[in-house]
Write a protein that holds these residues in place. Sequence first.
Motif, PDB file in Angstrom:
ATOM      1  N   ILE A  93      21.717  53.809 -12.487  1.00 25.52           N
ATOM      2  CA  ILE A  93      22.002  54.002 -13.909  1.00 25.52           C
ATOM      3  C   ILE A  93      22.321  52.638 -14.526  1.00 25.52           C
ATOM      4  O   ILE A  93      23.333  52.029 -14.186  1.00 25.52           O
ATOM      5  CB  ILE A  93      23.195  54.959 -14.098  1.00 25.52           C
ATOM      6  CG1 ILE A  93      22.921  56.300 -13.388  1.00 25.52           C
ATOM      7  CG2 ILE A  93      23.476  55.192 -15.585  1.00 25.52           C
ATOM      8  CD1 ILE A  93      24.119  57.218 -13.312  1.00 25.52           C
ATOM      9  N   PRO A  94      21.445  52.129 -15.417  1.00 27.20           N
ATOM     10  CA  PRO A  94      21.644  50.785 -15.973  1.00 27.20           C
ATOM     11  C   PRO A  94      22.930  50.674 -16.808  1.00 27.20           C
ATOM     12  O   PRO A  94      23.617  49.667 -16.748  1.00 27.20           O
ATOM     13  CB  PRO A  94      20.419  50.566 -16.868  1.00 27.20           C
ATOM     14  CG  PRO A  94      19.445  51.622 -16.491  1.00 27.20           C
ATOM     15  CD  PRO A  94      20.210  52.754 -15.897  1.00 27.20           C
ATOM     16  N   ASP A  95      23.245  51.694 -17.604  1.00 31.25           N
ATOM     17  CA  ASP A  95      24.418  51.627 -18.475  1.00 31.25           C
ATOM     18  C   ASP A  95      25.279  52.867 -18.242  1.00 31.25           C
ATOM     19  O   ASP A  95      25.028  53.936 -18.795  1.00 31.25           O
ATOM     20  CB  ASP A  95      23.965  51.550 -19.939  1.00 31.25           C
ATOM     21  CG  ASP A  95      25.133  51.288 -20.887  1.00 31.25           C
ATOM     22  OD1 ASP A  95      26.292  51.610 -20.513  1.00 31.25           O
ATOM     23  OD2 ASP A  95      24.890  50.770 -21.991  1.00 31.25           O
ATOM     24  N   VAL A  96      26.310  52.701 -17.394  1.00 29.07           N
ATOM     25  CA  VAL A  96      27.130  53.838 -16.982  1.00 29.07           C
ATOM     26  C   VAL A  96      27.898  54.429 -18.170  1.00 29.07           C
ATOM     27  O   VAL A  96      27.988  55.648 -18.320  1.00 29.07           O
ATOM     28  CB  VAL A  96      28.099  53.418 -15.853  1.00 29.07           C
ATOM     29  CG1 VAL A  96      29.089  54.534 -15.560  1.00 29.07           C
ATOM     30  CG2 VAL A  96      27.308  53.078 -14.601  1.00 29.07           C
ATOM     31  N   ASP A  97      28.447  53.566 -19.025  1.00 25.69           N
ATOM     32  CA  ASP A  97      29.212  54.065 -20.173  1.00 25.69           C
ATOM     33  C   ASP A  97      28.345  54.950 -21.062  1.00 25.69           C
ATOM     34  O   ASP A  97      28.764  56.008 -21.513  1.00 25.69           O
ATOM     35  CB  ASP A  97      29.782  52.907 -21.011  1.00 25.69           C
ATOM     36  CG  ASP A  97      30.911  52.198 -20.272  1.00 25.69           C
ATOM     37  OD1 ASP A  97      31.486  52.833 -19.360  1.00 25.69           O
ATOM     38  OD2 ASP A  97      31.197  51.037 -20.596  1.00 25.69           O
ATOM     39  N   LEU A  98      27.121  54.502 -21.266  1.00 26.69           N
ATOM     40  CA  LEU A  98      26.189  55.265 -22.093  1.00 26.69           C
ATOM     41  C   LEU A  98      25.855  56.602 -21.425  1.00 26.69           C
ATOM     42  O   LEU A  98      25.837  57.649 -22.059  1.00 26.69           O
ATOM     43  CB  LEU A  98      24.915  54.441 -22.323  1.00 26.69           C
ATOM     44  CG  LEU A  98      23.904  54.992 -23.328  1.00 26.69           C
ATOM     45  CD1 LEU A  98      24.541  55.112 -24.713  1.00 26.69           C
ATOM     46  CD2 LEU A  98      22.679  54.088 -23.391  1.00 26.69           C
ATOM     47  N   ALA A  99      25.621  56.549 -20.106  1.00 36.53           N
ATOM     48  CA  ALA A  99      25.253  57.762 -19.373  1.00 36.53           C
ATOM     49  C   ALA A  99      26.383  58.788 -19.386  1.00 36.53           C
ATOM     50  O   ALA A  99      26.151  59.982 -19.257  1.00 36.53           O
ATOM     51  CB  ALA A  99      24.875  57.417 -17.932  1.00 36.53           C
ATOM     52  N   LEU A 100      27.625  58.300 -19.545  1.00 34.59           N
ATOM     53  CA  LEU A 100      28.775  59.207 -19.563  1.00 34.59           C
ATOM     54  C   LEU A 100      29.139  59.660 -20.970  1.00 34.59           C
ATOM     55  O   LEU A 100      30.139  60.328 -21.182  1.00 34.59           O
ATOM     56  CB  LEU A 100      29.987  58.536 -18.903  1.00 34.59           C
ATOM     57  CG  LEU A 100      29.963  58.545 -17.373  1.00 34.59           C
ATOM     58  CD1 LEU A 100      30.991  57.600 -16.802  1.00 34.59           C
ATOM     59  CD2 LEU A 100      30.176  59.959 -16.845  1.00 34.59           C
ATOM     60  N   THR A 101      28.306  59.276 -21.957  1.00 37.08           N
ATOM     61  CA  THR A 101      28.545  59.692 -23.334  1.00 37.08           C
ATOM     62  C   THR A 101      27.945  61.069 -23.558  1.00 37.08           C
ATOM     63  O   THR A 101      26.807  61.320 -23.183  1.00 37.08           O
ATOM     64  CB  THR A 101      27.884  58.693 -24.312  1.00 37.08           C
ATOM     65  OG1 THR A 101      28.349  57.388 -24.001  1.00 37.08           O
ATOM     66  CG2 THR A 101      28.221  59.025 -25.756  1.00 37.08           C
ATOM     67  N   ASP A 102      28.733  61.946 -24.190  1.00 32.35           N
ATOM     68  CA  ASP A 102      28.230  63.281 -24.504  1.00 32.35           C
ATOM     69  C   ASP A 102      26.987  63.199 -25.350  1.00 32.35           C
ATOM     70  O   ASP A 102      26.946  62.470 -26.336  1.00 32.35           O
ATOM     71  CB  ASP A 102      29.286  64.066 -25.295  1.00 32.35           C
ATOM     72  CG  ASP A 102      30.047  65.020 -24.404  1.00 32.35           C
ATOM     73  OD1 ASP A 102      29.441  65.527 -23.443  1.00 32.35           O
ATOM     74  OD2 ASP A 102      31.234  65.240 -24.661  1.00 32.35           O
ATOM     75  N   GLY A 103      25.964  63.941 -24.976  1.00 35.48           N
ATOM     76  CA  GLY A 103      24.789  64.039 -25.817  1.00 35.48           C
ATOM     77  C   GLY A 103      23.741  62.971 -25.552  1.00 35.48           C
ATOM     78  O   GLY A 103      22.634  63.059 -26.050  1.00 35.48           O
ATOM     79  N   TRP A 104      24.102  61.968 -24.718  1.00 36.13           N
ATOM     80  CA  TRP A 104      23.098  60.957 -24.429  1.00 36.13           C
ATOM     81  C   TRP A 104      22.269  61.396 -23.229  1.00 36.13           C
ATOM     82  O   TRP A 104      22.794  61.852 -22.230  1.00 36.13           O
ATOM     83  CB  TRP A 104      23.752  59.607 -24.114  1.00 36.13           C
ATOM     84  CG  TRP A 104      22.723  58.544 -23.957  1.00 36.13           C
ATOM     85  CD1 TRP A 104      22.152  57.804 -24.930  1.00 36.13           C
ATOM     86  CD2 TRP A 104      22.111  58.127 -22.722  1.00 36.13           C
ATOM     87  NE1 TRP A 104      21.210  56.960 -24.396  1.00 36.13           N
ATOM     88  CE2 TRP A 104      21.162  57.140 -23.060  1.00 36.13           C
ATOM     89  CE3 TRP A 104      22.251  58.520 -21.394  1.00 36.13           C
ATOM     90  CZ2 TRP A 104      20.371  56.516 -22.094  1.00 36.13           C
ATOM     91  CZ3 TRP A 104      21.460  57.910 -20.436  1.00 36.13           C
ATOM     92  CH2 TRP A 104      20.529  56.907 -20.793  1.00 36.13           C
TER      93      TRP A 104
END
Lengths: 136, 129
Positions: free
Chosen positions: A86-97
């Motif tokens: 996963i290149p961007d973990v924060d993004l992957a953990l965002t609801d709806g992304w």
Amino acid sequence: MTASGDTEIPIETGDDVVRVRQAARAAAGAARLSLVDQTKVVTAASELARNTLVYGGGGVARVSQVTDERGKAGVRIVFHDDGPGIPDVDLALTDGWTSGQGLGLGLAGARRLVDAFELETSVGVGTTVTVTKWRR
Amino acid sequence: MDRVPILKIGDILLVSIQIDLQDQSVLALQEDLAERIVTTGARGVIIDITAVEIVDSFIGRMFATIASMSRLLDAETVVVGMRPAVAITLVELGLSLGGVRTALDLEKGLVLLNSRGVSRTAKALRDLR
């Protein structure tokens, strides 16, 4: 923390996702989690197993019953794949992304359903997600 | 892969999910149901999830998809029999299923379809009592 009764389930097909759910249900029942907590951890397991299959290109789940230093019982599930990471973990953990055709609830939703959530990922190497749910 | 059977009672299609749903079965059910709504001219769809132990985001999305799809095909969908633990988990997961009509059990689902003038079957079944 000690672990016992490890069950390892390969995740290669949709049927394997169902097998992971069933193993999670059995372990959560054996750890005597409440019905709501069993449902939560099995649902989280289903989301993460699907991620392993769809985004990780398949992998493995290890379901264990665990006991903490004060004797409290719980269930721990480790999902591992050798996929793209996963290149961007924060993004992957965002609801709806979502990077795929999902709802984007998988990772973030699963994290809300468990007591402990750890994610290790490395681009091009793979992803490991570890979740734990304790008996209340 | 297991397929979920679709039963026809008058102008209602009844889907009672009794298996542990894998994603392919979910997709097959959506397609089978669309086909059956058109071939039978059904006005209502009841999805009974009394036996379903977990609803994850994929299964939850199926309910929303079936509800929208059946509306386009001139049928109303009601999901009945959701377990309390499933409802609690769905909310925490972040899935509110806003567009999906629900009823506590099959009987209340039939009443709901009847009250909306959707189904003659629902009325006939009620008149029997």
